[in-house]
Design a protein around this motif. Structure first.
Motif, PDB file in Angstrom:
ATOM      1  N   GLU A  27     -27.169 -72.082  41.734  1.00 20.77           N
ATOM      2  CA  GLU A  27     -26.585 -70.750  41.564  1.00 20.77           C
ATOM      3  C   GLU A  27     -25.085 -70.807  41.315  1.00 20.77           C
ATOM      4  O   GLU A  27     -24.538 -69.990  40.576  1.00 20.77           O
ATOM      5  CB  GLU A  27     -26.839 -69.893  42.817  1.00 20.77           C
ATOM      6  N   THR A  95     -18.838 -61.231  38.983  1.00 21.40           N
ATOM      7  CA  THR A  95     -20.193 -61.302  38.418  1.00 21.40           C
ATOM      8  C   THR A  95     -21.053 -60.183  38.973  1.00 21.40           C
ATOM      9  O   THR A  95     -21.073 -59.953  40.185  1.00 21.40           O
ATOM     10  CB  THR A  95     -20.846 -62.659  38.745  1.00 21.40           C
ATOM     11  N   GLN A  97     -24.950 -59.162  39.098  1.00 22.66           N
ATOM     12  CA  GLN A  97     -26.296 -59.678  38.870  1.00 22.66           C
ATOM     13  C   GLN A  97     -27.300 -58.530  38.952  1.00 22.66           C
ATOM     14  O   GLN A  97     -27.434 -57.891  39.993  1.00 22.66           O
ATOM     15  CB  GLN A  97     -26.619 -60.761  39.902  1.00 22.66           C
ATOM     16  N   GLN A 124     -18.607 -60.480  34.383  1.00 22.81           N
ATOM     17  CA  GLN A 124     -19.749 -61.249  33.887  1.00 22.81           C
ATOM     18  C   GLN A 124     -21.035 -60.538  34.288  1.00 22.81           C
ATOM     19  O   GLN A 124     -21.179 -60.130  35.439  1.00 22.81           O
ATOM     20  CB  GLN A 124     -19.753 -62.664  34.460  1.00 22.81           C
ATOM     21  N   HIS A 126     -25.066 -60.904  34.664  1.00 32.52           N
ATOM     22  CA  HIS A 126     -26.247 -61.766  34.710  1.00 32.52           C
ATOM     23  C   HIS A 126     -27.463 -60.840  34.782  1.00 32.52           C
ATOM     24  O   HIS A 126     -27.673 -60.149  35.778  1.00 32.52           O
ATOM     25  CB  HIS A 126     -26.217 -62.679  35.932  1.00 32.52           C
ATOM     26  N   GLN A 128     -31.543 -60.236  34.680  1.00 37.39           N
ATOM     27  CA  GLN A 128     -32.866 -60.827  34.862  1.00 37.39           C
ATOM     28  C   GLN A 128     -33.914 -59.794  34.447  1.00 37.39           C
ATOM     29  O   GLN A 128     -33.997 -58.729  35.050  1.00 37.39           O
ATOM     30  CB  GLN A 128     -33.096 -61.223  36.326  1.00 37.39           C
TER      31      GLN A 128
END
Length: 305
Positions: A27, A95, A97, A124, A126, A128
């Motif tokens: 990670e 980040t 997520q 950033q 991320h 999924q």
């Protein structure tokens, strides 16, 4: 007691969630040995043994399990303090997520998430995409898009689109070849397009009528574990699909699909969820506002049901 390092504390929390030095290391782009060294350092500073290590497994000790919620709370408090000091107007960085269902994420959310990231160059993103429901307690996500109602009081939710619901749809080509169903019971005589999740086939469709719930068992020769494929089959005239309006609204407005039975279907609200209110960072709150303005118009054309 010696000073506990913030990074070591973060690695402890993630290792506990993932149950593996290797997964925690991946990670954050470290070597497993570096994570193990950080945990060992934390154990020395706390004078506690946090994990039981064997060649095949890694699990929390009783002391580690007892300490974990305090570590999680401490990290959340530090993040909240940073957010409050910086304020909502501060430039977003770090980040974010995000987890989302594959079809909703790919067909609806993707351009907006990309635009949100573009508006905050230091952030950033991320993303999924998966039909598997993200576990916001264990998976490496800050926030997840969740369709439907849930009763788990551990979750905290930011509503996005309360009026969304499932609808029955079929293409004009299918309806030319097959009389449209005039009741829910008539679905038994139609080719229904089936969805599978986690090995379970969703062949019992639930509806809400006059405040009451009814379930109809359906059949079909086509089955897929990708919800977007079910939509594509419906557009191609292969049968009747029972889908979120968010997934099929564009197809209905474009005439590729038609809504059946006056839009009867169960409520399917869209929320942003995370396990703790203190994880509602400025990035999460701004994303919620950004998407809320853009999602509401998508209910246009949804029958009253």
């Amino acid at each position: 007691m010696k000073m506990v390092r913030f990074d070591d504390l973060q690695l402890f929390v993630r290792t506990a969630a993932l149950g593996s030095f290797s997964r925690a290391a991946r990670e954050v782009d470290l070597l497993p040995g570096q994570v193990a060294a950080a945990i060992a350092r934390l154990e020395r500073e706390l004078d506690l043994r946090l994990f039981v290590r064997t060649t095949r497994s890694l699990r929390l000790t009783a002391e580690g399990a007892q300490y974990l919620p305090y570590a999680q709370e401490g990290l959340a408090t530090l993040r909240e303090g940073q957010a409050r000091v910086q304020g909502e107007a501060a430039e977003l960085a770090g980040t974010l997520q995000v987890a989302a269902p594959s079809d909703l994420g790919r067909n609806v959310l993707l351009p907006w998430l990309t635009a949100f990231r573009r508006a905050h160059p230091r952030l950033q993103l991320h993303l999924q995409l998966s039909d598997q429901v993200a576990d916001v307690f264990r998976d490496p996500v800050d926030i997840a898009f969740r369709l439907g109602r849930f009763d788990n009081a551990s979750y905290v939710a930011l509503p996005l689109l309360a009026g969304n619901r499932r609808v029955l749809v079929a293409s004009p080509a299918y309806l030319q070849a097959h009389p449209a169903p005039d009741s829910l019971d008539a679905l038994k005589d139609h080719a229904c397009l089936l969805y599978q999740l986690g090995g379970r086939t969703h062949d019992r469709w639930s509806f809400e009528q006059d405040g009451r719930r009814s379930v109809v068992a359906v059949r079909g020769a086509l089955l897929c574990d990708d919800a977007d494929v079910v939509r594509r089959w419906a557009v191609a005239g292969e049968g009747i699909a029972y889908k979120s309006w968010l997934d099929v609204g564009d197809d209905v407005r474009a005439g590729r699909l038609q809504v059946l039975l006056d839009g009867q279907g169960e409520s399917l609200p869209l929320n942003l969820v995370c396990p703790h209110r203190k994880q509602f960072s400025p990035a999460v709150r701004q994303l919620h506002g950004f998407l809320g303005e853009r999602l509401t118009p998508l209910l246009q054309g949804l029958p009253s049901g």
